[in-house]
Design a protein around this motif. Structure first.
Motif, short mmCIF file in Angstrom:
data_model
loop_
_atom_site.label_atom_id
_atom_site.label_comp_id
_atom_site.label_asym_id
_atom_site.label_seq_id
_atom_site.Cartn_x
_atom_site.Cartn_y
_atom_site.Cartn_z
N GLU A 28 34.35 73.72 52.46
CA GLU A 28 34.65 74.47 53.67
C GLU A 28 34.54 73.57 54.91
O GLU A 28 35.34 73.69 55.85
N GLN A 29 33.56 72.66 54.91
CA GLN A 29 33.43 71.73 56.03
C GLN A 29 34.65 70.81 56.10
O GLN A 29 35.20 70.57 57.18
N GLY A 77 37.56 72.63 57.39
CA GLY A 77 37.46 72.80 58.84
C GLY A 77 37.92 71.56 59.59
O GLY A 77 38.58 71.65 60.63
#
Length: 231
Positions: free
Chosen positions: A160-161, A164
């Motif tokens: 998810e990082q 992003g």
């Protein structure tokens, strides 16, 4: 012109950046991947397109000789000036070609693509051009394997990082960012979560190299409330 992008053996005088092998057109379980490769030689501004990039513009393999002029004629009117400026800066400053733009092919269909590239050097280390990939992000369809979904769940925080980061840099949706990360995983044969971990780790020192971006981001963060629309 039988092959737009020469095989590695045909360009031995050029040292390709790590990870910029020829684009694969079939990945995973056989699903066509909308990815093609390109090269631009700075000296004579000579473009080389893979068959996949030619197809994104609406051409059959070997049908046209790609040029900057031809490339610009296929840009969406709202993107043309920006892409032309990026190409000019790239040639004048010896920078890799990097862009997100829309291509209008010969039939009038709109393709949204990301150009991801690195510099290309000769055997003496002199920069002679740029080479990389066009990644089409139009109508992204989720077709992930069970293994990929399981890996995504296992490493969800780091992935998810990484998503992003890609969303911020390229202006992608979450699905598009995951597809881009997934492509790099399959193209490099490195597990998704391993690549995501490496990307996040390398971003931290990289962020210190772009203080102007940090300053502008700080300003926007501290003034967000001033631009929030009522209701």
């Amino acid at each position: 012109m039988d092959q737009v992008i020469p095989a590695a053996a045909e360009v031995e005088q050029v040292v390709a950046p790590d990870g910029l092998a020829e684009a694969e057109t079939v990945i995973g379980t056989g699903t066509p991947q909308p990815v093609g490769s390109f090269r631009l030689w700075f000296a004579d501004q000579r473009w080389e397109w893979s068959d996949e990039v030619a197809a994104m513009h609406g051409y059959a393999p070997g049908e046209v000789e790609p040029t900057t002029t031809l490339l610009l004629t296929h840009q969406h009117p709202e993107d043309r000036e920006r892409v032309e400026g990026a190409i000019t800066a790239m040639i004048e400053n010896g920078e890799p070609f990097s862009s997100r733009h829309r291509i209008i092919d010969t039939s009038g269909y709109e393709h949204e693509v990301i150009a991801v590239a690195d510099l290309m050097a000769d055997e003496d280390g002199a920069v002679v051009g740029t080479q990389g990939y066009y990644i089409e992000i139009t109508d992204i369809v989720q077709d992930y394997s069970e293994e990929e979904l399981a890996e995504s769940y296992e490493g969800r925080e780091t992935i998810e990082q990484a998503k992003g980061v890609l969303m911020l840099v390229y202006g992608l949706t979450p699905d598009q960012a995951f597809r881009l990360l997934r492509w790099r995983s399959q193209e490099s044969n490195v597990k998704l979560r391993v690549l995501a971990t490496q990307l996040v780790a390398e971003l931290r020192p990289l962020s210190a190299e772009i203080p102007q971006f940090r300053t502008r981001f700080d300003h926007r963060l501290l003034t967000l409330h001033e631009r929030v629309q009522p209701g």
